[in-house]
Design a protein around this motif. Sequence first.
Motif, PDB file in Angstrom:
ATOM      1  N   HIS A 142       0.858  -1.191   0.000  1.00  0.00           N
ATOM      2  CA  HIS A 142       0.000   0.000   0.000  1.00  0.00           C
ATOM      3  C   HIS A 142       0.895   1.242   0.000  1.00  0.00           C
ATOM      4  N   PRO A 143       0.459   2.321  -0.671  1.00  0.00           N
ATOM      5  CA  PRO A 143       1.285   3.534  -0.695  1.00  0.00           C
ATOM      6  C   PRO A 143       1.684   4.038   0.696  1.00  0.00           C
ATOM      7  N   ARG A 144       0.852   3.805   1.677  1.00  0.00           N
ATOM      8  CA  ARG A 144       1.138   4.256   3.039  1.00  0.00           C
ATOM      9  C   ARG A 144       2.168   3.371   3.741  1.00  0.00           C
ATOM     10  N   GLY A 145       2.330   2.147   3.246  1.00  0.00           N
ATOM     11  CA  GLY A 145       3.307   1.228   3.839  1.00  0.00           C
ATOM     12  C   GLY A 145       2.769   0.492   5.044  1.00  0.00           C
ATOM     13  N   LYS A 146       3.673  -0.219   5.702  1.00  0.00           N
ATOM     14  CA  LYS A 146       3.304  -1.055   6.846  1.00  0.00           C
ATOM     15  C   LYS A 146       2.934  -0.187   8.042  1.00  0.00           C
ATOM     16  N   PRO A 147       1.781  -0.458   8.650  1.00  0.00           N
ATOM     17  CA  PRO A 147       1.418   0.254   9.876  1.00  0.00           C
ATOM     18  C   PRO A 147       2.262  -0.235  11.052  1.00  0.00           C
ATOM     19  N   TYR A 148       2.295   0.555  12.102  1.00  0.00           N
ATOM     20  CA  TYR A 148       2.951   0.143  13.335  1.00  0.00           C
ATOM     21  C   TYR A 148       2.116  -0.986  13.934  1.00  0.00           C
ATOM     22  N   THR A 149       2.781  -1.997  14.482  1.00  0.00           N
ATOM     23  CA  THR A 149       2.060  -3.140  15.037  1.00  0.00           C
ATOM     24  C   THR A 149       2.369  -3.291  16.524  1.00  0.00           C
ATOM     25  N   ILE A 150       1.299  -3.458  17.291  1.00  0.00           N
ATOM     26  CA  ILE A 150       1.411  -3.666  18.738  1.00  0.00           C
ATOM     27  C   ILE A 150       0.624  -4.920  19.100  1.00  0.00           C
ATOM     28  N   ALA A 151       1.301  -5.868  19.735  1.00  0.00           N
ATOM     29  CA  ALA A 151       0.618  -7.052  20.239  1.00  0.00           C
ATOM     30  C   ALA A 151       0.124  -6.771  21.647  1.00  0.00           C
ATOM     31  N   LEU A 152      -1.083  -7.214  21.930  1.00  0.00           N
ATOM     32  CA  LEU A 152      -1.657  -7.112  23.272  1.00  0.00           C
ATOM     33  C   LEU A 152      -1.576  -8.491  23.904  1.00  0.00           C
ATOM     34  N   ALA A 153      -0.854  -8.593  25.019  1.00  0.00           N
ATOM     35  CA  ALA A 153      -0.571  -9.911  25.589  1.00  0.00           C
ATOM     36  C   ALA A 153      -0.720  -9.912  27.102  1.00  0.00           C
ATOM     37  N   PHE A 154      -0.890 -11.107  27.639  1.00  0.00           N
ATOM     38  CA  PHE A 154      -0.769 -11.330  29.073  1.00  0.00           C
ATOM     39  C   PHE A 154       0.700 -11.670  29.352  1.00  0.00           C
ATOM     40  N   ARG A 155       1.188 -11.333  30.519  1.00  0.00           N
ATOM     41  CA  ARG A 155       2.584 -11.600  30.877  1.00  0.00           C
ATOM     42  C   ARG A 155       2.932 -13.078  30.660  1.00  0.00           C
ATOM     43  N   GLU A 156       1.964 -13.958  30.938  1.00  0.00           N
ATOM     44  CA  GLU A 156       2.199 -15.407  30.807  1.00  0.00           C
ATOM     45  C   GLU A 156       2.429 -15.833  29.357  1.00  0.00           C
ATOM     46  N   GLN A 157       2.091 -14.971  28.399  1.00  0.00           N
ATOM     47  CA  GLN A 157       2.273 -15.316  26.986  1.00  0.00           C
ATOM     48  C   GLN A 157       3.666 -14.956  26.464  1.00  0.00           C
ATOM     49  N   ILE A 158       4.486 -14.302  27.294  1.00  0.00           N
ATOM     50  CA  ILE A 158       5.818 -13.902  26.869  1.00  0.00           C
ATOM     51  C   ILE A 158       6.766 -15.079  27.083  1.00  0.00           C
ATOM     52  N   CYS A 159       7.383 -15.530  25.987  1.00  0.00           N
ATOM     53  CA  CYS A 159       8.240 -16.716  26.002  1.00  0.00           C
ATOM     54  C   CYS A 159       9.683 -16.321  25.697  1.00  0.00           C
ATOM     55  N   GLU A 160      10.591 -17.236  25.974  1.00  0.00           N
ATOM     56  CA  GLU A 160      11.995 -17.034  25.616  1.00  0.00           C
ATOM     57  C   GLU A 160      12.129 -16.917  24.097  1.00  0.00           C
ATOM     58  N   SER A 161      11.448 -17.808  23.383  1.00  0.00           N
ATOM     59  CA  SER A 161      11.420 -17.724  21.916  1.00  0.00           C
ATOM     60  C   SER A 161      10.182 -18.461  21.419  1.00  0.00           C
ATOM     61  N   VAL A 162       9.696 -18.034  20.265  1.00  0.00           N
ATOM     62  CA  VAL A 162       8.582 -18.729  19.618  1.00  0.00           C
ATOM     63  C   VAL A 162       9.050 -19.160  18.232  1.00  0.00           C
ATOM     64  N   PRO A 163       8.528 -20.272  17.722  1.00  0.00           N
ATOM     65  CA  PRO A 163       8.955 -20.738  16.399  1.00  0.00           C
ATOM     66  C   PRO A 163       8.491 -19.781  15.306  1.00  0.00           C
ATOM     67  N   VAL A 164       9.356 -19.515  14.344  1.00  0.00           N
ATOM     68  CA  VAL A 164       9.013 -18.629  13.232  1.00  0.00           C
ATOM     69  C   VAL A 164       9.441 -19.251  11.912  1.00  0.00           C
ATOM     70  N   THR A 165       8.798 -18.786  10.855  1.00  0.00           N
ATOM     71  CA  THR A 165       9.187 -19.170   9.497  1.00  0.00           C
ATOM     72  C   THR A 165       9.541 -17.900   8.733  1.00  0.00           C
ATOM     73  N   GLU A 166       9.989 -18.061   7.507  1.00  0.00           N
ATOM     74  CA  GLU A 166      10.370 -16.890   6.701  1.00  0.00           C
ATOM     75  C   GLU A 166       9.161 -16.028   6.344  1.00  0.00           C
ATOM     76  N   ASN A 167       7.941 -16.548   6.482  1.00  0.00           N
ATOM     77  CA  ASN A 167       6.734 -15.771   6.174  1.00  0.00           C
ATOM     78  C   ASN A 167       6.232 -14.940   7.350  1.00  0.00           C
ATOM     79  N   ASP A 168       6.784 -15.170   8.531  1.00  0.00           N
ATOM     80  CA  ASP A 168       6.333 -14.453   9.725  1.00  0.00           C
ATOM     81  C   ASP A 168       6.894 -13.029   9.730  1.00  0.00           C
TER      82      ASP A 168
END
Length: 162
Positions: free
Chosen positions: A125-151
Motif C-alpha cells: 500500500h502507498p502508506r506502507g506497513k502500519p505500526y504493530t502492537i501485540a496485546l498480551a498477558f505476561r504469561e504469553q511472553i516466552c523465551e522464543s517462539v517458532p518462526v518461518t520466513e513468512n512471519d
Amino acid sequence: VIDHPKYQQSKRIAIFLSMPDEVQTEEIIEDIFKRGKECFIPRYNPQSNHMDMLKLSSAEDISSLALTSWNILQPSDDDTAREEALAGGGLDLIFMPGLGFDKKGNRLGRGKGYYDTYLERCMKHPRGKPYTIALAFREQICESVPVTENDVPIDEILYEDC
C-alpha cells in the motif's frame, strides 16, 4: 494502551474483537470512537489465509456482526458496504492478537497466517506497513517462539508490567 504515543497519534486503527482467552479490547474500541478515530476489524476467510480489515461505524455496530464457526464476531461475507482499510487510506496502527510472543517481536498466532499475509499486503500500500502492537498477558511472553520466513515481526508487545 490509551496513553501510548503511537495510539494517540494514529487516526486509522485496526483491532481484533477479543476471544475469551485474549486481552479484552472492548474499552479500546470504545475509546477509538470517543476520540473520533477510525476503527477497522478483521474479517477472516476460513477457506484461505486471506483477511480484510473492515471499518466499524460505531462500538455498537459490533452487535450487528455475525458469529463465525470459530465463535468470532465479524462482518458477513455479503456485507460489501464497509470500507476495507487498504482500499482507502491504509492503516496507522494494528493491534495484534496471539498465543505467544518473544521479546524479539516474534508472534505465535493460531496457525493460518492471516496477520502475516495482511501485513505483506500493507507493505504494498502507498502508506506502507502500519505500526504493530501485540496485546498480551505476561504469561504469553516466552523465551522464543517458532518462526518461518513468512512471519512478519511485530514492532512492540504490550503486557502487564512490561
